[in-house]
Design a protein around this motif. Structure first.
Motif, PDB file in Angstrom:
ATOM      1  N   PRO A  86       0.833  -1.217   0.000  1.00 25.14           N
ATOM      2  CA  PRO A  86       0.000   0.000   0.000  1.00 25.14           C
ATOM      3  C   PRO A  86       0.858   1.252   0.000  1.00 25.14           C
ATOM      4  CG  PRO A  86      -0.857  -1.592   1.560  1.00 25.14           C
ATOM      5  CD  PRO A  86       0.456  -2.139   1.082  1.00 25.14           C
ATOM      6  N   GLY A  87       0.579   2.151  -0.942  1.00 26.69           N
ATOM      7  CA  GLY A  87       1.283   3.417  -1.009  1.00 26.69           C
ATOM      8  C   GLY A  87       2.683   3.345  -1.580  1.00 26.69           C
ATOM      9  N   LYS A  88       3.071   2.182  -2.082  1.00 22.98           N
ATOM     10  CA  LYS A  88       4.427   2.024  -2.611  1.00 22.98           C
ATOM     11  C   LYS A  88       4.392   1.574  -4.064  1.00 22.98           C
ATOM     12  CE  LYS A  88       6.691   0.998   1.787  1.00 22.98           C
ATOM     13  NZ  LYS A  88       7.631   0.066   2.491  1.00 22.98           N
ATOM     14  N   LYS A  89       5.542   1.703  -4.724  1.00 19.71           N
ATOM     15  CA  LYS A  89       5.655   1.249  -6.105  1.00 19.71           C
ATOM     16  C   LYS A  89       5.771  -0.266  -6.136  1.00 19.71           C
ATOM     17  CE  LYS A  89       7.973   5.372  -7.935  1.00 19.71           C
ATOM     18  NZ  LYS A  89       9.184   5.889  -8.628  1.00 19.71           N
ATOM     19  N   ARG A  90       5.390  -0.815  -7.263  1.00 15.50           N
ATOM     20  CA  ARG A  90       5.552  -2.258  -7.434  1.00 15.50           C
ATOM     21  C   ARG A  90       7.044  -2.584  -7.466  1.00 15.50           C
ATOM     22  NH1 ARG A  90       1.695  -4.965 -11.744  1.00 15.50           N
ATOM     23  NH2 ARG A  90       2.858  -3.664 -13.205  1.00 15.50           N
ATOM     24  N   GLU A  91       7.419  -3.688  -6.808  1.00 17.52           N
ATOM     25  CA  GLU A  91       8.826  -4.057  -6.719  1.00 17.52           C
ATOM     26  C   GLU A  91       9.035  -5.514  -7.102  1.00 17.52           C
ATOM     27  OE1 GLU A  91      10.254  -3.634  -2.710  1.00 17.52           O
ATOM     28  OE2 GLU A  91       9.039  -5.280  -1.962  1.00 17.52           O
ATOM     29  N   PHE A  92      10.242  -5.773  -7.539  1.00 17.80           N
ATOM     30  CA  PHE A  92      10.640  -7.113  -7.942  1.00 17.80           C
ATOM     31  C   PHE A  92      10.751  -8.033  -6.730  1.00 17.80           C
ATOM     32  CE2 PHE A  92      12.974 -10.434  -9.945  1.00 17.80           C
ATOM     33  CZ  PHE A  92      14.032 -10.741  -9.111  1.00 17.80           C
ATOM     34  N   VAL A  93      10.303  -9.272  -6.882  1.00 15.89           N
ATOM     35  CA  VAL A  93      10.436 -10.280  -5.839  1.00 15.89           C
ATOM     36  C   VAL A  93      11.344 -11.414  -6.296  1.00 15.89           C
ATOM     37  CG1 VAL A  93       9.217 -11.991  -4.444  1.00 15.89           C
ATOM     38  CG2 VAL A  93       8.180  -9.741  -4.851  1.00 15.89           C
ATOM     39  N   ALA A  94      11.007 -12.037  -7.429  1.00 17.69           N
ATOM     40  CA  ALA A  94      11.769 -13.191  -7.894  1.00 17.69           C
ATOM     41  C   ALA A  94      11.554 -13.382  -9.385  1.00 17.69           C
ATOM     42  CB  ALA A  94      11.343 -14.448  -7.146  1.00 17.69           C
ATOM     43  N   VAL A  95      12.536 -13.998 -10.028  1.00 18.73           N
ATOM     44  CA  VAL A  95      12.417 -14.311 -11.441  1.00 18.73           C
ATOM     45  C   VAL A  95      13.068 -15.664 -11.706  1.00 18.73           C
ATOM     46  CG1 VAL A  95      14.571 -13.129 -12.100  1.00 18.73           C
ATOM     47  CG2 VAL A  95      12.774 -13.467 -13.811  1.00 18.73           C
ATOM     48  N   MET A  96      12.505 -16.378 -12.650  1.00 20.48           N
ATOM     49  CA  MET A  96      13.085 -17.629 -13.132  1.00 20.48           C
ATOM     50  C   MET A  96      13.279 -17.470 -14.634  1.00 20.48           C
ATOM     51  SD  MET A  96      11.512 -21.497 -13.073  1.00 20.48           S
ATOM     52  CE  MET A  96      11.847 -21.765 -11.334  1.00 20.48           C
ATOM     53  N   THR A  97      14.494 -17.708 -15.105  1.00 15.99           N
ATOM     54  CA  THR A  97      14.762 -17.539 -16.527  1.00 15.99           C
ATOM     55  C   THR A  97      14.017 -18.585 -17.355  1.00 15.99           C
ATOM     56  OG1 THR A  97      16.743 -18.908 -16.314  1.00 15.99           O
ATOM     57  CG2 THR A  97      17.028 -16.527 -16.131  1.00 15.99           C
ATOM     58  N   ARG A  98      13.864 -18.274 -18.627  1.00 17.74           N
ATOM     59  CA  ARG A  98      13.229 -19.241 -19.514  1.00 17.74           C
ATOM     60  C   ARG A  98      14.004 -20.539 -19.488  1.00 17.74           C
ATOM     61  NH1 ARG A  98      13.780 -16.792 -24.564  1.00 17.74           N
ATOM     62  NH2 ARG A  98      15.406 -18.276 -25.106  1.00 17.74           N
ATOM     63  N   GLY A  99      13.311 -21.631 -19.317  1.00 18.32           N
ATOM     64  CA  GLY A  99      13.983 -22.928 -19.178  1.00 18.32           C
ATOM     65  C   GLY A  99      14.192 -23.310 -17.731  1.00 18.32           C
ATOM     66  N   GLY A 100      14.125 -22.316 -16.844  1.00 13.39           N
ATOM     67  CA  GLY A 100      14.134 -22.599 -15.415  1.00 13.39           C
ATOM     68  C   GLY A 100      15.474 -22.850 -14.771  1.00 13.39           C
ATOM     69  N   ARG A 101      16.565 -22.547 -15.462  1.00 10.55           N
ATOM     70  CA  ARG A 101      17.875 -22.889 -14.887  1.00 10.55           C
ATOM     71  C   ARG A 101      18.322 -21.914 -13.817  1.00 10.55           C
ATOM     72  NH1 ARG A 101      22.186 -25.240 -19.262  1.00 10.55           N
ATOM     73  NH2 ARG A 101      21.021 -27.119 -19.814  1.00 10.55           N
ATOM     74  N   ILE A 102      17.927 -20.665 -13.939  1.00 10.15           N
ATOM     75  CA  ILE A 102      18.436 -19.633 -13.038  1.00 10.15           C
ATOM     76  C   ILE A 102      17.268 -18.939 -12.351  1.00 10.15           C
ATOM     77  CG2 ILE A 102      19.737 -17.473 -12.898  1.00 10.15           C
ATOM     78  CD1 ILE A 102      21.236 -18.375 -15.416  1.00 10.15           C
ATOM     79  N   THR A 103      17.435 -18.748 -11.049  1.00 11.66           N
ATOM     80  CA  THR A 103      16.467 -17.967 -10.287  1.00 11.66           C
ATOM     81  C   THR A 103      17.199 -16.840  -9.573  1.00 11.66           C
ATOM     82  OG1 THR A 103      16.681 -19.459  -8.395  1.00 11.66           O
ATOM     83  CG2 THR A 103      14.888 -19.898  -9.945  1.00 11.66           C
ATOM     84  N   VAL A 104      16.521 -15.712  -9.462  1.00  9.04           N
ATOM     85  CA  VAL A 104      17.083 -14.546  -8.795  1.00  9.04           C
ATOM     86  C   VAL A 104      16.020 -13.997  -7.860  1.00  9.04           C
ATOM     87  CG1 VAL A 104      18.060 -12.251  -9.100  1.00  9.04           C
ATOM     88  CG2 VAL A 104      18.534 -14.022 -10.790  1.00  9.04           C
ATOM     89  N   TYR A 105      16.457 -13.566  -6.690  1.00  9.00           N
ATOM     90  CA  TYR A 105      15.533 -13.056  -5.679  1.00  9.00           C
ATOM     91  C   TYR A 105      15.960 -11.669  -5.218  1.00  9.00           C
ATOM     92  CZ  TYR A 105      14.127 -17.939  -5.429  1.00  9.00           C
ATOM     93  OH  TYR A 105      13.678 -19.192  -5.743  1.00  9.00           O
ATOM     94  N   SER A 106      15.007 -10.905  -4.768  1.00  9.39           N
ATOM     95  CA  SER A 106      15.354  -9.644  -4.141  1.00  9.39           C
ATOM     96  C   SER A 106      16.000  -9.939  -2.792  1.00  9.39           C
ATOM     97  CB  SER A 106      14.115  -8.773  -3.953  1.00  9.39           C
ATOM     98  OG  SER A 106      13.247  -9.340  -2.985  1.00  9.39           O
TER      99      SER A 106
END
Length: 121
Positions: free
Chosen positions: A39-59
């Motif tokens: 609430p009241g904040k900008k949308r922020e990144f949490v996690a991503v998985m690359t295409r194919g699923g080999r790499i994940t990145v987290y905030s």
């Protein structure tokens, strides 16, 4: 079309698993991500998985507590959230894109409608 679900009210220290189901696309061909907007904040990144699923990145704020995963057979992406904190309270959005490794919100072309997570102290 992406459909996010699994949000709800949970006490601090608890767990939730969010799901993002896809229709009309196959997640195996897409990079997938989760974002959140408090609430009241900008949308922020949490996690991503690359295409194919080999790499994940987290905030940094969720690293070690959240896990992004994908079930290609069910065409569903998950966000397992453990050790939840009140500051995790937000609307959570799933997103997908054909890029191998989208690195920002602007890189994602498809978005779900969001699911609300509320963590009480």
């Amino acid at each position: 079309q992406l459909q996010a679900s699994g949000g709800g009210l949970v006490q601090a220290g608890g767990s939730l698993r969010l799901a993002c189901a896809a229709s009309g696309r196959t997640f195996s061909s897409y990079a997938v991500g989760w974002f959140r907007q408090a609430p009241g904040k900008k949308r922020e990144f949490v996690a991503v998985m690359t295409r194919g699923g080999r790499i994940t990145v987290y905030s940094d704020s969720v690293k070690g507590r959240f896990t992004i995963s994908k079930d290609n057979a069910k065409n569903t992406v998950y966000l397992q959230m453990n050790s939840l904190k009140p500051e995790d309270t937000a609307v959570y959005y799933c997103a997908a894109d054909l890029q191998y490794a989208p690195s920002s919100e602007a890189d994602f072309g498809s978005w779900g409608q969001g699911t609300l997570v509320t963590v009480s102290s």
